[in-house]
Design an enzyme around this catalytic site. Structure first.
Site, PDB file in Angstrom:
ATOM      1  N   ASP A   1      77.656  78.182  12.474  1.00  9.90           N
ATOM      2  CA  ASP A   1      76.201  78.005  12.827  1.00  9.90           C
ATOM      3  C   ASP A   1      75.493  79.073  13.090  1.00  9.90           C
ATOM      4  O   ASP A   1      75.581  79.849  13.871  1.00  9.90           O
ATOM      5  CB  ASP A   1      76.257  77.048  14.086  1.00  9.90           C
ATOM      6  CG  ASP A   1      74.919  76.613  14.475  1.00  9.90           C
ATOM      7  OD1 ASP A   1      74.087  76.510  13.658  1.00  9.90           O
ATOM      8  OD2 ASP A   1      74.806  75.859  15.347  1.00  9.90           O
TER       9      ASP A   1
ATOM     10  N   HIS B   1      73.489  67.820  12.325  1.00 16.32           N
ATOM     11  CA  HIS B   1      73.668  68.676  13.340  1.00 16.32           C
ATOM     12  C   HIS B   1      72.387  68.541  14.215  1.00 16.32           C
ATOM     13  O   HIS B   1      71.276  68.653  13.827  1.00 16.32           O
ATOM     14  CB  HIS B   1      74.014  70.074  12.877  1.00 16.32           C
ATOM     15  CG  HIS B   1      74.296  71.219  13.969  1.00 16.32           C
ATOM     16  ND1 HIS B   1      75.638  71.455  14.540  1.00 16.32           N
ATOM     17  CD2 HIS B   1      73.576  71.959  14.731  1.00 16.32           C
ATOM     18  CE1 HIS B   1      75.739  72.222  15.489  1.00 16.32           C
ATOM     19  NE2 HIS B   1      74.342  72.874  15.428  1.00 16.32           N
TER      20      HIS B   1
ATOM     21  N   HIS C   1      75.219  69.658  19.514  1.00 11.60           N
ATOM     22  CA  HIS C   1      75.612  71.093  19.792  1.00 11.60           C
ATOM     23  C   HIS C   1      74.864  71.247  21.165  1.00 11.60           C
ATOM     24  O   HIS C   1      73.702  71.464  21.103  1.00 11.60           O
ATOM     25  CB  HIS C   1      75.376  71.935  18.787  1.00 11.60           C
ATOM     26  CG  HIS C   1      75.307  73.499  19.171  1.00 11.60           C
ATOM     27  ND1 HIS C   1      75.039  74.400  18.413  1.00 11.60           N
ATOM     28  CD2 HIS C   1      75.862  74.095  20.164  1.00 11.60           C
ATOM     29  CE1 HIS C   1      75.243  75.471  18.911  1.00 11.60           C
ATOM     30  NE2 HIS C   1      75.822  75.399  19.906  1.00 11.60           N
TER      31      HIS C   1
ATOM     32  N   MET D   1      73.592  73.399  24.144  1.00 12.77           N
ATOM     33  CA  MET D   1      73.389  74.726  24.622  1.00 12.77           C
ATOM     34  C   MET D   1      72.638  74.464  25.725  1.00 12.77           C
ATOM     35  O   MET D   1      71.526  74.709  25.899  1.00 12.77           O
ATOM     36  CB  MET D   1      72.459  75.479  23.524  1.00 12.77           C
ATOM     37  CG  MET D   1      72.982  75.811  22.321  1.00 12.77           C
ATOM     38  SD  MET D   1      72.082  76.275  21.069  1.00 12.77           S
ATOM     39  CE  MET D   1      71.833  74.764  20.115  1.00 12.77           C
TER      40      MET D   1
ATOM     41  N   MET E   1      68.807  72.139  23.525  1.00 10.29           N
ATOM     42  CA  MET E   1      68.671  73.297  24.456  1.00 10.29           C
ATOM     43  C   MET E   1      67.821  73.043  25.502  1.00 10.29           C
ATOM     44  O   MET E   1      66.863  72.419  25.547  1.00 10.29           O
ATOM     45  CB  MET E   1      67.690  74.273  23.448  1.00 10.29           C
ATOM     46  CG  MET E   1      68.171  74.709  22.004  1.00 10.29           C
ATOM     47  SD  MET E   1      67.281  75.528  21.070  1.00 10.29           S
ATOM     48  CE  MET E   1      68.110  75.896  19.711  1.00 10.29           C
TER      49      MET E   1
ATOM     50  N   ASP F   1      70.792  69.933  17.739  1.00  5.09           N
ATOM     51  CA  ASP F   1      70.775  70.970  18.729  1.00  5.09           C
ATOM     52  C   ASP F   1      69.898  70.809  20.047  1.00  5.09           C
ATOM     53  O   ASP F   1      69.011  70.539  19.829  1.00  5.09           O
ATOM     54  CB  ASP F   1      70.117  72.280  18.053  1.00  5.09           C
ATOM     55  CG  ASP F   1      70.990  72.950  16.785  1.00  5.09           C
ATOM     56  OD1 ASP F   1      72.142  73.220  17.365  1.00  5.09           O
ATOM     57  OD2 ASP F   1      70.700  73.125  15.745  1.00  5.09           O
TER      58      ASP F   1
ATOM     59  N   MET G   1      79.365  80.949  16.535  1.00  7.91           N
ATOM     60  CA  MET G   1      77.931  81.172  16.508  1.00  7.91           C
ATOM     61  C   MET G   1      77.565  82.359  15.786  1.00  7.91           C
ATOM     62  O   MET G   1      78.380  83.527  15.941  1.00  7.91           O
ATOM     63  CB  MET G   1      77.188  81.373  17.864  1.00  7.91           C
ATOM     64  CG  MET G   1      77.069  79.939  18.689  1.00  7.91           C
ATOM     65  SD  MET G   1      76.059  78.601  18.095  1.00  7.91           S
ATOM     66  CE  MET G   1      74.548  79.661  17.343  1.00  7.91           C
TER      67      MET G   1
ATOM     68  N   SER H   1      71.120  71.082  10.083  1.00  4.12           N
ATOM     69  CA  SER H   1      70.417  71.159  11.594  1.00  4.12           C
ATOM     70  C   SER H   1      69.082  70.596  11.597  1.00  4.12           C
ATOM     71  O   SER H   1      68.306  71.247  10.949  1.00  4.12           O
ATOM     72  CB  SER H   1      70.414  72.325  12.092  1.00  4.12           C
ATOM     73  OG  SER H   1      69.769  72.589  13.382  1.00  4.12           O
TER      74      SER H   1
END
Ligand code: DX5
Ligand code: ZN
Length: 222
Positions: free
Chosen positions: A175, A33, A66, A68, A37, A35, A137, A8
């Site tokens: 993760d 990966h 991913h 979020m 957010m 992320d 998660m 990540s």
């Protein structure tokens, strides 16, 4: 299937992102990966499309994005255009999950659903056939460097059982707080993709850390 490793970049040095992407390119990692957010679904903001595009320019491995974020449908095409190969949305953020999953597939991306630690695996029973991946998660989403939640082993076992019945090709990704201690035990329960931020980027040699995760062996249940 041998398990995959997806470092990540949330834990990378953002001022040296190209260097860190090249490190991943030269490692045994399978995916990168990414992320995302939004400060709404999770109490933190990471980065957006221009950064994903810049990462994609240097990456030789597929981007595992991913999301979020609330109402992810608004931005699926942008992430596809920025270079996403797989897109994972949160169960808790999608009131019309079936539609969202079909949309991700129409874009030509691998479709995943992530579950927060408090969300039961059984809620995926009627969508699991449509999924390419489930992301369990193992911390509350929002931050890197958190402690692995032990109940994750049970959840991975549960999703593996569900996949045996309905979708044997499913990627089962875990993760949060992943390291060489918990990864072998998660393999036993059925996990086949590991995301790792801190345990890779805070290691003295991240290439070695990625390799250790890639070869994290099967140990006997104690
Ligand atoms: C947390 C993110 C993770 C995070 C993992 O919300 O989804 O991907 O980067 O970081 P570590 O491995 O440090 O827990
Ligand atoms: Zn993640």
């Amino acid at each position: 299937m041998n398990h995959l490793v997806a470092p990540s970049i949330l834990a990378a040095d953002f001022a040296n992102l190209q260097r860190d992407i090249e490190m991943i390119n030269n490692s045994e990692a399978d995916w990168i990966h990414v992320d995302i957010m939004d400060g709404m679904f999770v109490p933190n903001i990471s980065f957006g499309f221009p950064v994903v595009s810049a990462v994609n320019k240097h990456a030789t491995k597929p981007l595992d994005v991913h999301l979020m974020i609330v109402d992810p449908d608004r931005y699926l095409k942008n992430f596809k255009d920025a270079g996403a190969s797989g897109i994972t949305v949160h169960y808790e953020a999608c009131p019309h999950l079936h539609r969202t999953i079909q949309y991700i597939k129409e874009l030509g991306c691998r479709a995943g659903v992530a579950l927060n630690p408090a969300t039961p695996v059984a809620l995926l029973k009627d969508i699991i056939r449509d999924l390419d991946m489930v992301l369990i998660m193992s911390v509350n989403p929002g931050f890197g460097g958190q402690k692995f939640i032990e109940n994750t082993y049970k959840k991975v076992f549960d999703i593996k059982e569900l996949s045996f019945k309905h979708n044997t090709d499913l990627f089962i990704e875990v993760d949060g707080g992943i390291d060489t201690e918990n990864a072998p035990k998660l393999v036993i329960e059925g996990a086949n993709v590991f995301v790792a931020g801190s345990s890779v980027f805070s290691a003295p040699d991240p290439i070695v850390a990625i390799s250790s995760l890639k070869h994290a062996g099967v140990v006997s249940r104690s």
